[in-house]
Motif scaffolding. Sequence first.
Motif, mmCIF file in Angstrom:
data_model
loop_
_atom_site.group_PDB
_atom_site.id
_atom_site.type_symbol
_atom_site.label_atom_id
_atom_site.label_comp_id
_atom_site.label_asym_id
_atom_site.label_seq_id
_atom_site.Cartn_x
_atom_site.Cartn_y
_atom_site.Cartn_z
ATOM 1 N N TRP A 46 0.830 -1.207 0.000
ATOM 2 C CA TRP A 46 0.000 0.000 0.000
ATOM 3 C C TRP A 46 0.867 1.259 0.000
ATOM 4 N N ALA A 47 1.985 1.205 0.703
ATOM 5 C CA ALA A 47 2.890 2.350 0.709
ATOM 6 C C ALA A 47 3.384 2.646 -0.705
ATOM 7 N N ASN A 48 3.629 1.600 -1.474
ATOM 8 C CA ASN A 48 4.033 1.793 -2.864
ATOM 9 C C ASN A 48 2.890 2.388 -3.680
ATOM 10 N N LEU A 49 1.661 1.905 -3.454
ATOM 11 C CA LEU A 49 0.504 2.481 -4.133
ATOM 12 C C LEU A 49 0.340 3.962 -3.801
ATOM 13 N N SER A 50 0.794 4.338 -2.624
ATOM 14 C CA SER A 50 0.669 5.728 -2.186
ATOM 15 C C SER A 50 1.769 6.612 -2.750
ATOM 16 N N LEU A 67 -3.072 7.479 4.747
ATOM 17 C CA LEU A 67 -4.111 7.476 5.774
ATOM 18 C C LEU A 67 -5.268 6.569 5.381
ATOM 19 N N THR A 68 -5.620 6.582 4.106
ATOM 20 C CA THR A 68 -6.679 5.701 3.622
ATOM 21 C C THR A 68 -6.329 4.248 3.898
ATOM 22 N N GLY A 69 -5.078 3.895 3.703
ATOM 23 C CA GLY A 69 -4.644 2.523 3.969
ATOM 24 C C GLY A 69 -4.836 2.100 5.405
#
Length: 265
Positions: free
Chosen positions: A43-47, A113-115
């Motif tokens: 998710w950090a990568n998606l962000s 934050l969404t994650g």
Amino acid sequence: MLKQRILTAMVLIPLALLGLFGLTGGAFALFTGAVVLLAAWEWANLSGFERLGPRLGYVLVLAMAMLAAWHMNVMMATWPLWIALLGWLVSFYWIATYPESLKQWSHSWLRLLTGLWVLLPCWIGFVQLRSSGAEWLLYVLLMVWLADIGAYFAGRRFGRRKLAPAVSPGKSWEGVYGGMIATAVLAIGFAVVLELSFGRSLGLIVTTIVVTLVSVLGDLMESMFKRLRGIKDSGDLLPGHGGVLDRIDSLTAAVPLFALLRLWG
């Protein structure tokens, strides 16, 4: 590619079954927590964070939040699930208005934050469902898998009207209806096997259809984030299958809502 997919599945399926249904209590929480933390790494990568440090930092923040939730005895509370519900309502708005909504969530910090409200309530929902009995954990997993299978075949055979063409061009409303029919049959079968009353059976069917619809949001939101990042898969941790998040995206929406409706009902 096919050989890779088969070999990975041969290793993962026994491990997943052992972890999900062979473990209870703290051991189960650790197992599912590890899976969710792998998803947080992706998710950090998606962000928009590709470097090692920020991605590890994000995983550490989520791990600390999990530890705090466990020690503060909020694992059976409903308020984290309500937060997830509110968050998925916001996500529905983002998806329905994409690409106009892009300016509202494109900032990297907002996606991070969404994650947190996606992944943490999902983990809490898993723990709550396992605590209420293995049959309901099995049920929500079967529901998501059957929804995907029903959507795939119905979409290929009857798909005409695009569901969210700007986000995921391959998905159709006919596919959604196929998934709903498949999970409704599952609900009827479970009601018969568990000998539920008419009222509880009807409640299970309605809950199942609602959660099936919401599970689509998990898939669409990940697709929307990947589209912004210009990537096909959330990661490469699972050879031939992409990333962990690719495998649990629908569950991130389905699990907390199903747990909420089970406890609230």
